[in-house]
Design a protein around this motif. Structure first.
Motif, mmCIF file in Angstrom:
data_model
loop_
_atom_site.group_PDB
_atom_site.id
_atom_site.type_symbol
_atom_site.label_atom_id
_atom_site.label_comp_id
_atom_site.label_asym_id
_atom_site.label_seq_id
_atom_site.Cartn_x
_atom_site.Cartn_y
_atom_site.Cartn_z
ATOM 1 N N UNK A 28 0.693 -1.162 -0.130
ATOM 2 C CA UNK A 28 0.039 -0.171 -0.256
ATOM 3 C C UNK A 28 0.892 1.338 -0.028
ATOM 4 N N UNK A 29 2.208 1.365 -0.471
ATOM 5 C CA UNK A 29 2.958 2.415 -1.001
ATOM 6 C C UNK A 29 2.675 3.039 -2.002
ATOM 7 N N UNK A 30 1.499 3.600 -2.290
ATOM 8 C CA UNK A 30 0.875 4.173 -3.475
ATOM 9 C C UNK A 30 1.746 5.221 -4.297
ATOM 10 N N UNK A 31 2.178 6.097 -3.579
ATOM 11 C CA UNK A 31 3.278 7.036 -4.235
ATOM 12 C C UNK A 31 4.212 6.340 -4.832
ATOM 13 N N UNK A 32 4.828 5.445 -4.250
ATOM 14 C CA UNK A 32 6.182 4.935 -4.688
ATOM 15 C C UNK A 32 5.968 4.030 -6.098
ATOM 16 N N UNK A 33 4.798 3.508 -5.774
ATOM 17 C CA UNK A 33 4.205 2.448 -6.980
ATOM 18 C C UNK A 33 4.145 3.417 -8.047
ATOM 19 N N UNK A 34 3.307 4.785 -7.984
ATOM 20 C CA UNK A 34 2.947 5.509 -8.896
ATOM 21 C C UNK A 34 4.260 6.410 -9.701
ATOM 22 N N UNK A 35 5.236 6.424 -8.893
ATOM 23 C CA UNK A 35 6.393 6.892 -9.304
ATOM 24 C C UNK A 35 7.087 5.914 -10.253
ATOM 25 N N UNK A 36 7.145 4.757 -9.905
ATOM 26 C CA UNK A 36 7.623 3.690 -10.573
ATOM 27 C C UNK A 36 7.103 3.487 -11.961
ATOM 28 N N UNK A 37 5.612 3.521 -11.858
ATOM 29 C CA UNK A 37 4.707 3.274 -13.128
ATOM 30 C C UNK A 37 5.036 4.497 -14.111
ATOM 31 N N UNK A 38 5.117 5.804 -13.384
ATOM 32 C CA UNK A 38 5.454 6.832 -14.186
ATOM 33 C C UNK A 38 6.680 6.782 -15.017
ATOM 34 N N UNK A 39 7.962 6.385 -14.384
ATOM 35 C CA UNK A 39 9.137 6.238 -14.719
ATOM 36 C C UNK A 39 9.335 5.244 -16.052
ATOM 37 N N UNK A 40 8.293 4.166 -15.594
ATOM 38 C CA UNK A 40 8.225 3.116 -16.868
ATOM 39 C C UNK A 40 7.641 3.619 -18.102
ATOM 40 N N UNK A 41 6.580 4.396 -17.950
ATOM 41 C CA UNK A 41 5.861 5.032 -19.188
ATOM 42 C C UNK A 41 6.571 6.009 -19.727
ATOM 43 N N UNK A 42 7.513 6.773 -19.054
ATOM 44 C CA UNK A 42 8.573 7.825 -19.653
ATOM 45 C C UNK A 42 9.500 6.800 -20.612
ATOM 46 N N UNK A 43 10.156 5.968 -19.994
ATOM 47 C CA UNK A 43 11.076 5.226 -20.586
ATOM 48 C C UNK A 43 10.326 4.652 -22.244
ATOM 49 N N UNK A 44 8.951 4.067 -21.862
ATOM 50 C CA UNK A 44 8.442 3.494 -23.000
ATOM 51 C C UNK A 44 8.102 4.765 -24.203
ATOM 52 N N UNK A 45 7.720 5.876 -23.799
ATOM 53 C CA UNK A 45 7.578 6.913 -24.528
ATOM 54 C C UNK A 45 8.646 7.391 -25.290
ATOM 55 N N UNK A 46 9.834 7.567 -24.521
ATOM 56 C CA UNK A 46 11.077 7.840 -25.309
ATOM 57 C C UNK A 46 11.482 6.724 -26.347
ATOM 58 N N UNK A 47 11.368 5.376 -25.873
ATOM 59 C CA UNK A 47 11.725 4.336 -26.730
ATOM 60 C C UNK A 47 10.831 4.189 -28.091
ATOM 61 N N UNK A 48 9.514 4.706 -27.971
ATOM 62 C CA UNK A 48 8.581 4.689 -29.075
ATOM 63 C C UNK A 48 8.927 6.008 -30.159
ATOM 64 N N UNK A 49 9.215 6.919 -29.480
ATOM 65 C CA UNK A 49 9.574 8.217 -30.429
ATOM 66 C C UNK A 49 11.033 7.718 -31.156
ATOM 67 N N UNK A 50 12.087 7.091 -30.428
ATOM 68 C CA UNK A 50 13.232 7.188 -31.049
ATOM 69 C C UNK A 50 13.093 5.780 -32.318
ATOM 70 N N UNK A 51 12.251 4.800 -31.879
ATOM 71 C CA UNK A 51 12.118 3.930 -32.914
ATOM 72 C C UNK A 51 11.237 4.268 -34.066
ATOM 73 N N UNK A 52 10.346 4.875 -33.897
ATOM 74 C CA UNK A 52 9.312 5.506 -34.821
ATOM 75 C C UNK A 52 10.487 6.418 -35.809
ATOM 76 N N UNK A 53 11.088 7.235 -35.386
ATOM 77 C CA UNK A 53 11.946 8.199 -36.035
ATOM 78 C C UNK A 53 13.203 7.369 -36.694
#
Length: 312
Positions: A276-301
């Motif tokens: 039940x450490x909601x803030x910590x898990x939200x931070x991990x999820x956001x970190x994960x999504x940012x990496x996915x977004x960067x990878x998507x933009x890079x591979x798309x280019x």
């Protein structure tokens, strides 16, 4: 003074004119916009939990800001690189092993001339997709059981020692990836089969007249026809490189294979819902999504420069 091309003045009125004249067609887009608005964009309001010490009784707005505290906590976690390595390893292994199989299967099914045999083959390859993950993992546990599984029964019959596949770190990744390839190959081939239907039979007839064999026709006619589809799907798969499926990994996970099965998504589940450490898990999820977004933009280019096909 900058001069504007006449087309710039007519583009906007023409666009609104087209929308007005085809308003019924655009009306069908409303449910899609509503769906994404409610289930995709509205929940982004909760992203700020990652930057706060969230307390449910205080609510999101009442909780105190902590800045990048939880992001730093995750990056300084002694097992941070283990989680990242396990996630990337499974994702890349799944991509390398699973991406070409639907393409090969689609090419094989497309070459079947007997319509009845083709329908039966398609049905048999599609069926595993409809097996739930829970049932699939249960099947794997039964089939590869060291006591009663038919795989280990065959190994013992050949004079070997039984292997606990589901509890071995050496076998976990292979079990995870190849069971996924088996389950998703038929379903993934559908879009390639649809793309292959657009290939003109006249191209194959002309190639046959010129003496091209089957492999040459596949290489020079079929593959170029589905190349844009392959590029788009590759970009989408790379865009979720850090989002390895949680449910299957968690169901296959046990204390014996935890060293290679603990990925970011399972760790997020444990710290978020179990601890039940909601803030910590939200931070991990956001970190994960940012990496996915960067990878998507890079591979798309990169894909746009190499093949000319891209998402945008």
């Amino acid at each position: 003074m900058k001069r504007h091309h006449p087309a710039e003045y007519t583009a906007k009125p023409e666009t609104w004119k087209l929308i007005k004249s085809n308003w019924v067609l655009y009306l069908f887009l409303v449910p899609a916009f509503v769906y994404f608005g409610i289930f995709a964009y509205a929940p982004m309001y909760g992203v700020q939990i990652a930057f706060k010490n969230f307390v449910p009784s205080k609510g999101i707005w009442g909780s105190e800001w902590t800045g990048l505290t939880y992001f730093t906590m995750f990056l300084q976690n002694p097992k941070f690189w283990d989680y990242v390595r396990n996630t990337v390893y499974l994702s890349l292994y799944s991509l390398i092993a699973g991406f070409p199989v639907p393409i090969i299967l689609a090419l094989i099914l497309n070459d079947i001339k007997n319509s009845k045999l083709k329908r039966i083959s398609q049905t048999l390859t599609y069926m595993p997709h409809f097996i739930s993950i829970v049932v699939l993992v249960g099947m794997m546990s039964s089939f590869f059981s060291p006591q009663s599984g038919f795989v280990n029964t065959a190994i013992k019959a050949l004079g070997g020692e039984p292997v606990y596949f589901m509890g071995s770190e050496n076998w976990f990744r292979h079990m995870y990836v190849w069971s996924g390839v088996w389950q998703g190959a038929g379903w993934g081939s559908i879009i390639y089969l649809a793309a292959l239907t657009g290939v003109s039979p006249e191209l194959h007839e002309s190639a046959m007249i010129d003496g091209a064999n089957k492999l040459q026709r596949i290489w020079h006619i079929d593959l170029p026809a589905i190349m844009p589809t392959m590029a788009i799907l590759l970009i989408l798969n790379c865009g979720s490189i850090m989002s390895i499926g949680f449910d299957k990994v968690y169901l296959m996970q046990n204390n014996l294979n935890l060293g290679v099965s603990e990925v970011i998504s399972t760790y997020t589940y444990k710290v978020g819902l179990i601890q039940q450490n909601y803030s910590y898990s939200a931070a991990i999820g956001l970190f994960n999504n940012v990496i996915n977004f960067i990878t998507l933009v890079t591979v798309n280019r990169i894909t746009r420069r190499l093949s000319g096909s891209s998402l945008w």
